[in-house]
Design a protein around this motif. Sequence first.
Motif: not given
Length: 66
Positions: A1, A4, A20
């Motif tokens: 990722m 965020l 998550v």
Amino acid sequence: MSGLEVVKGNPTPEELAALVAVIAARSAAAAVPAEPDRASDWATYWRHARRPLHPGPGRWRASAHP
């Protein structure tokens, strides 16, 4: 990722960890390729046993004869 970012609210570390975990689980499930649908042996037999249709005048009579 790549990252965020929380744009509204003030989540706790536990809430962020839960988010998550859900995102990671969904992305892992989407990465697993699904098995292709397999036709039953009976359906496969009839798919190959049928002769193609040939439309035309008088063909309905001829369809009764092998």
